[in-house]
Design a protein around this motif. Structure first.
Motif, PDB file in Angstrom:
ATOM      1  N   LEU A  47      -2.499  10.212   7.537  1.00  0.00           N
ATOM      2  CA  LEU A  47      -2.267  11.769   8.066  1.00  0.00           C
ATOM      3  C   LEU A  47      -1.391  11.779   8.880  1.00  0.00           C
ATOM      4  N   TYR A  48      -0.280  11.211   8.772  1.00  0.00           N
ATOM      5  CA  TYR A  48       1.047  10.302   9.191  1.00  0.00           C
ATOM      6  C   TYR A  48       2.107  10.404   8.342  1.00  0.00           C
ATOM      7  N   GLU A  49       1.139   9.247   7.319  1.00  0.00           N
ATOM      8  CA  GLU A  49       1.697   8.615   6.281  1.00  0.00           C
ATOM      9  C   GLU A  49       1.998  10.131   5.101  1.00  0.00           C
ATOM     10  N   ARG A  50       1.006  11.475   5.136  1.00  0.00           N
ATOM     11  CA  ARG A  50       1.167  13.092   4.801  1.00  0.00           C
ATOM     12  C   ARG A  50       2.311  13.195   5.450  1.00  0.00           C
ATOM     13  N   TYR A  51       2.363  13.261   6.494  1.00  0.00           N
ATOM     14  CA  TYR A  51       3.611  14.109   7.502  1.00  0.00           C
ATOM     15  C   TYR A  51       4.959  13.434   6.317  1.00  0.00           C
ATOM     16  N   ILE A  52       5.179  12.314   6.549  1.00  0.00           N
ATOM     17  CA  ILE A  52       6.038  11.382   6.120  1.00  0.00           C
ATOM     18  C   ILE A  52       6.573  12.194   4.409  1.00  0.00           C
ATOM     19  N   ILE A  53       5.586  12.147   3.956  1.00  0.00           N
ATOM     20  CA  ILE A  53       5.668  12.395   2.425  1.00  0.00           C
ATOM     21  C   ILE A  53       6.426  13.827   2.570  1.00  0.00           C
ATOM     22  N   GLU A  54       5.601  14.986   3.400  1.00  0.00           N
ATOM     23  CA  GLU A  54       6.145  16.397   3.374  1.00  0.00           C
ATOM     24  C   GLU A  54       6.937  16.617   4.293  1.00  0.00           C
ATOM     25  N   GLN A  55       7.725  15.402   5.132  1.00  0.00           N
ATOM     26  CA  GLN A  55       9.018  15.651   6.075  1.00  0.00           C
ATOM     27  C   GLN A  55      10.106  16.220   4.836  1.00  0.00           C
ATOM     28  N   THR A  56      10.120  14.450   3.895  1.00  0.00           N
ATOM     29  CA  THR A  56      10.934  14.156   3.390  1.00  0.00           C
ATOM     30  C   THR A  56      10.948  15.200   1.415  1.00  0.00           C
ATOM     31  N   ASN A  57      10.109  16.180   1.774  1.00  0.00           N
ATOM     32  CA  ASN A  57       9.952  17.016   0.744  1.00  0.00           C
ATOM     33  C   ASN A  57      10.602  18.070   1.369  1.00  0.00           C
ATOM     34  N   GLY A  58      10.683  18.191   2.434  1.00  0.00           N
ATOM     35  CA  GLY A  58      11.274  19.599   3.700  1.00  0.00           C
ATOM     36  C   GLY A  58      10.582  20.551   3.732  1.00  0.00           C
ATOM     37  N   ASP A  59       9.366  20.081   3.831  1.00  0.00           N
ATOM     38  CA  ASP A  59       7.955  21.138   3.972  1.00  0.00           C
ATOM     39  C   ASP A  59       7.257  20.923   5.532  1.00  0.00           C
ATOM     40  N   ARG A  60       8.014  19.661   5.849  1.00  0.00           N
ATOM     41  CA  ARG A  60       7.838  20.194   7.805  1.00  0.00           C
ATOM     42  C   ARG A  60       9.047  19.156   8.719  1.00  0.00           C
ATOM     43  N   VAL A  61       8.684  18.899   9.368  1.00  0.00           N
ATOM     44  CA  VAL A  61       9.343  17.843  10.471  1.00  0.00           C
ATOM     45  C   VAL A  61       8.540  17.742  11.235  1.00  0.00           C
ATOM     46  N   THR A  62       8.766  16.308  11.512  1.00  0.00           N
ATOM     47  CA  THR A  62       7.185  15.467  13.052  1.00  0.00           C
ATOM     48  C   THR A  62       8.263  14.735  13.767  1.00  0.00           C
ATOM     49  N   LEU A  63       8.102  15.328  14.476  1.00  0.00           N
ATOM     50  CA  LEU A  63       9.068  14.674  16.290  1.00  0.00           C
ATOM     51  C   LEU A  63       7.841  13.546  17.010  1.00  0.00           C
ATOM     52  N   ILE A  64       9.021  13.008  17.258  1.00  0.00           N
ATOM     53  CA  ILE A  64       7.779  11.847  17.243  1.00  0.00           C
ATOM     54  C   ILE A  64       7.921  11.474  19.119  1.00  0.00           C
ATOM     55  N   ALA A  65       7.812  11.504  20.467  1.00  0.00           N
ATOM     56  CA  ALA A  65       8.105  11.294  21.303  1.00  0.00           C
ATOM     57  C   ALA A  65       7.596   9.582  22.024  1.00  0.00           C
ATOM     58  N   GLU A  66       9.322   8.778  23.010  1.00  0.00           N
ATOM     59  CA  GLU A  66       8.685   8.005  23.305  1.00  0.00           C
ATOM     60  C   GLU A  66       8.937   7.996  24.554  1.00  0.00           C
ATOM     61  N   VAL A  67       8.417   7.125  25.426  1.00  0.00           N
ATOM     62  CA  VAL A  67       8.598   6.707  26.918  1.00  0.00           C
ATOM     63  C   VAL A  67       8.779   5.642  27.203  1.00  0.00           C
ATOM     64  N   ASN A  68      10.089   4.949  27.472  1.00  0.00           N
ATOM     65  CA  ASN A  68      10.686   3.978  27.264  1.00  0.00           C
ATOM     66  C   ASN A  68       9.888   2.635  26.296  1.00  0.00           C
ATOM     67  N   GLY A  69      10.162   3.671  24.855  1.00  0.00           N
ATOM     68  CA  GLY A  69      10.515   3.008  24.412  1.00  0.00           C
ATOM     69  C   GLY A  69       8.912   2.872  23.140  1.00  0.00           C
TER      70      GLY A  69
END
Length: 169
Positions: free
Chosen positions: A31-53
């Motif tokens: 699922l997340y590998e697909r998100y990366i491909i779609e983000q690279t293609n400009g179809d989506r932006v996937t934002l990640i939240a981190e707390v203290n890394g």
């Protein structure tokens, strides 16, 4: 507590999948590998939240929604919004939504979001209303159609009410 928001990167899929697996949720690496491909293609932006890394959650902005009410009006959709259970009620969801809306406002004056209609989605329903989202007036959508009066349906994760919010540019 230090909350940071960034875009998904190539090293993230396994970490995200493992974090959800720890709390008993099946979110496959693919699922997340697909998100990366779609983000690279400009179809989506996937934002990640981190707390203290440490990974805490994520959200997507989809530029061309699959939901007809948004697609027809070119309304970008906030989608697949998830915060790990141990990080809920700490402001992570709000930080993710703030950044997603900021990104959308660069291209659109309206953001859209879908939310499930049963109690599993209660916290999300409350959050979206408090953030100014209102129903789009099209009713409940399930799978690939709007639910009609008198229709018998199974209430599940494929049933949603879609909401919109006017954004400040």
């Amino acid at each position: 507590m230090n909350i940071s928001i960034r875009r998904i990167a190539d090293h993230d899929p396994k970490m995200i999948s493992d974090a959800f697996k720890e709390q008993g949720w099946d979110k496959p690496i693919t699922l997340y590998e697909r998100y990366i491909i779609e983000q690279t293609n400009g179809d989506r932006v996937t934002l990640i939240a981190e707390v203290n890394g440490q990974f805490a959650g994520y959200v997507n902005v989809i530029w061309k929604s699959h939901y007809p009410g948004f697609r027809e009006k070119n309304i970008p959709e906030v989608s697949d919004f998830n915060v790990l259970l141990k990080y809920r009620r700490m402001g992570i969801g709000s930080a993710l939504m703030d950044r997603a809306e900021e990104i959308i406002s660069e291209r659109s004056s309206v953001a859209g979001i879908g939310v499930g209609v049963f109690s599993d989605y209660g916290n999300a329903q409350i959050l979206y209303i408090k953030r100014g989202y209102v129903p789009d007036g099209q009713g409940i959508y399930k799978g690939e159609h709007y639910v009609e009066c008198g229709e018998t349906v199974v209430i599940d994760h494929d049933m949603a009410l879609y909401l919109t919010k006017e954004l400040e540019n």
